[in-house]
Design an enzyme around this catalytic site. Structure first.
Site, PDB file in Angstrom:
ATOM      1  N   ARG A  22       0.810  -1.223   0.000  1.00  0.00           N
ATOM      2  CA  ARG A  22       0.000   0.000   0.000  1.00  0.00           C
ATOM      3  C   ARG A  22       0.840   1.269   0.000  1.00  0.00           C
ATOM      4  NH1 ARG A  22      -2.800  -0.680   5.446  1.00  0.00           N
ATOM      5  NH2 ARG A  22      -0.708  -1.426   5.840  1.00  0.00           N
ATOM      6  N   GLU A  27       6.456   7.194  11.785  1.00  0.00           N
ATOM      7  CA  GLU A  27       6.180   8.173  12.835  1.00  0.00           C
ATOM      8  C   GLU A  27       7.288   9.213  12.743  1.00  0.00           C
ATOM      9  OE1 GLU A  27       6.849   7.557  17.284  1.00  0.00           O
ATOM     10  OE2 GLU A  27       4.670   7.301  17.084  1.00  0.00           O
ATOM     11  N   GLN A  39       7.495  26.215  16.566  1.00  0.00           N
ATOM     12  CA  GLN A  39       7.081  26.626  15.221  1.00  0.00           C
ATOM     13  C   GLN A  39       7.548  25.580  14.221  1.00  0.00           C
ATOM     14  OE1 GLN A  39       7.999  30.766  14.330  1.00  0.00           O
ATOM     15  NE2 GLN A  39       8.561  30.229  12.249  1.00  0.00           N
ATOM     16  N   ASP A  40       6.697  25.271  13.241  1.00  0.00           N
ATOM     17  CA  ASP A  40       7.076  24.427  12.110  1.00  0.00           C
ATOM     18  C   ASP A  40       7.160  25.308  10.877  1.00  0.00           C
ATOM     19  OD1 ASP A  40       7.025  22.165  13.666  1.00  0.00           O
ATOM     20  OD2 ASP A  40       5.370  21.197  12.624  1.00  0.00           O
ATOM     21  N   ASN A  41       8.188  25.086  10.065  1.00  0.00           N
ATOM     22  CA  ASN A  41       8.363  25.824   8.809  1.00  0.00           C
ATOM     23  C   ASN A  41       8.404  24.829   7.658  1.00  0.00           C
ATOM     24  OD1 ASN A  41       8.716  28.292  10.229  1.00  0.00           O
ATOM     25  ND2 ASN A  41      10.837  27.757  10.602  1.00  0.00           N
ATOM     26  N   HIS A  49      22.727  27.301   8.876  1.00  0.00           N
ATOM     27  CA  HIS A  49      22.126  26.211   8.103  1.00  0.00           C
ATOM     28  C   HIS A  49      21.749  26.668   6.699  1.00  0.00           C
ATOM     29  CE1 HIS A  49      18.469  23.834   6.939  1.00  0.00           C
ATOM     30  NE2 HIS A  49      19.359  22.890   7.129  1.00  0.00           N
ATOM     31  N   TYR A  69      10.957  21.932   8.714  1.00  0.00           N
ATOM     32  CA  TYR A  69      11.778  22.053   9.911  1.00  0.00           C
ATOM     33  C   TYR A  69      10.979  22.569  11.087  1.00  0.00           C
ATOM     34  CZ  TYR A  69      12.973  26.307   7.149  1.00  0.00           C
ATOM     35  OH  TYR A  69      12.959  27.403   6.325  1.00  0.00           O
ATOM     36  N   GLU A 120      17.609  37.710  12.654  1.00  0.00           N
ATOM     37  CA  GLU A 120      17.934  36.935  11.453  1.00  0.00           C
ATOM     38  C   GLU A 120      19.237  37.416  10.825  1.00  0.00           C
ATOM     39  OE1 GLU A 120      15.509  35.642   7.505  1.00  0.00           O
ATOM     40  OE2 GLU A 120      15.416  37.750   8.067  1.00  0.00           O
ATOM     41  N   ASP A 129      20.394  36.441   0.327  1.00  0.00           N
ATOM     42  CA  ASP A 129      21.463  35.495   0.645  1.00  0.00           C
ATOM     43  C   ASP A 129      22.782  35.857  -0.037  1.00  0.00           C
ATOM     44  OD1 ASP A 129      19.656  34.199   2.231  1.00  0.00           O
ATOM     45  OD2 ASP A 129      19.572  32.368   1.057  1.00  0.00           O
TER      46      ASP A 129
END
Length: 189
Positions: free
Chosen positions: A23, A28, A47-49, A118, A131, A142, A171
């Site tokens: 399937r 996880e 926080q999730d990005n 990073h 992330y 920043e 950048d």
């Protein structure tokens, strides 16, 4: 959960078990209790990005200071060459870098504690990057180290591209790391 140390102090490579059948597969991807037990400390993500990038995009080298972030990163679609640079002055691996291929095929994750710059280079047609971070985004904290810094000499796998990497204007204006005298006041102490 399988955890391996890397050559950068405190940076860990994490592999979750994948259960596959006709399937598809199940994994996880995150378990707070198992993660904290493995690190032997309490880590809280706030926080999730998520980003999507096309082939040849190079993002980074980003970090926040003074509101630094620990990060747990992974690729959910595609392939990237993830770059980690230790900018912690008191670290045994200060100034060292590491490149790890992350992909939706290998399902690897990288844990980076506070004080790591990073970035990543997309080598597939496109890539989705996820992330989790331990501190909220703070525009005033920043910072960016230029991706092709002469002192760091990061061996970006540019040979995997058809031309030059696609780098944002922001950048391109990243600061020099300056390993020789460490005069950049934005380095993490």
């Amino acid at each position: 959960m399988e955890i391996k140390k890397t050559t950068i102090e405190g940076v860990l490579l994490i592999k979750q078990p994948v259960y596959q059948d006709a399937r598809g597969y199940f994994m996880e991807s995150w378990n707070q209790e198992m993660f904290n037990e493995a690190l032997k400390k309490q880590i809280i993500f706030v926080q999730d990005n998520f980003s999507t990038s096309v082939h040849g995009v190079l993002r980074g080298l980003h970090y926040q200071y003074p509101n630094s972030q620990g990060k747990l990163v992974r690729v959910t679609r595609g392939v990237v060459h993830d770059v980690i640079v230790d900018i912690r002055r008191n670290s045994k691996t200060f100034g060292q870098n590491l490149i790890i291929e992350l992909s939706s095929e290998n399902n690897l994750q990288i844990w980076m504690p506070d004080g790591i710059a990073h970035g990543f280079l997309v080598t597939s047609e496109s890539a989705d990057f996820l992330y989790k971070v331990t501190s909220l985004y703070d525009k005033d904290s920043e910072h960016c180290i230029v991706w092709n810094d002469e002192d760091l000499r990061i061996p970006w796998p540019l040979h995997l591209l058809d031309g030059d990497p696609v780098v944002s204007e922001k950048d391109k204006l990243g600061l020099s790391f300056n390993l020789r005298n460490g005069t950049d006041p934005k380095d993490v102490s």
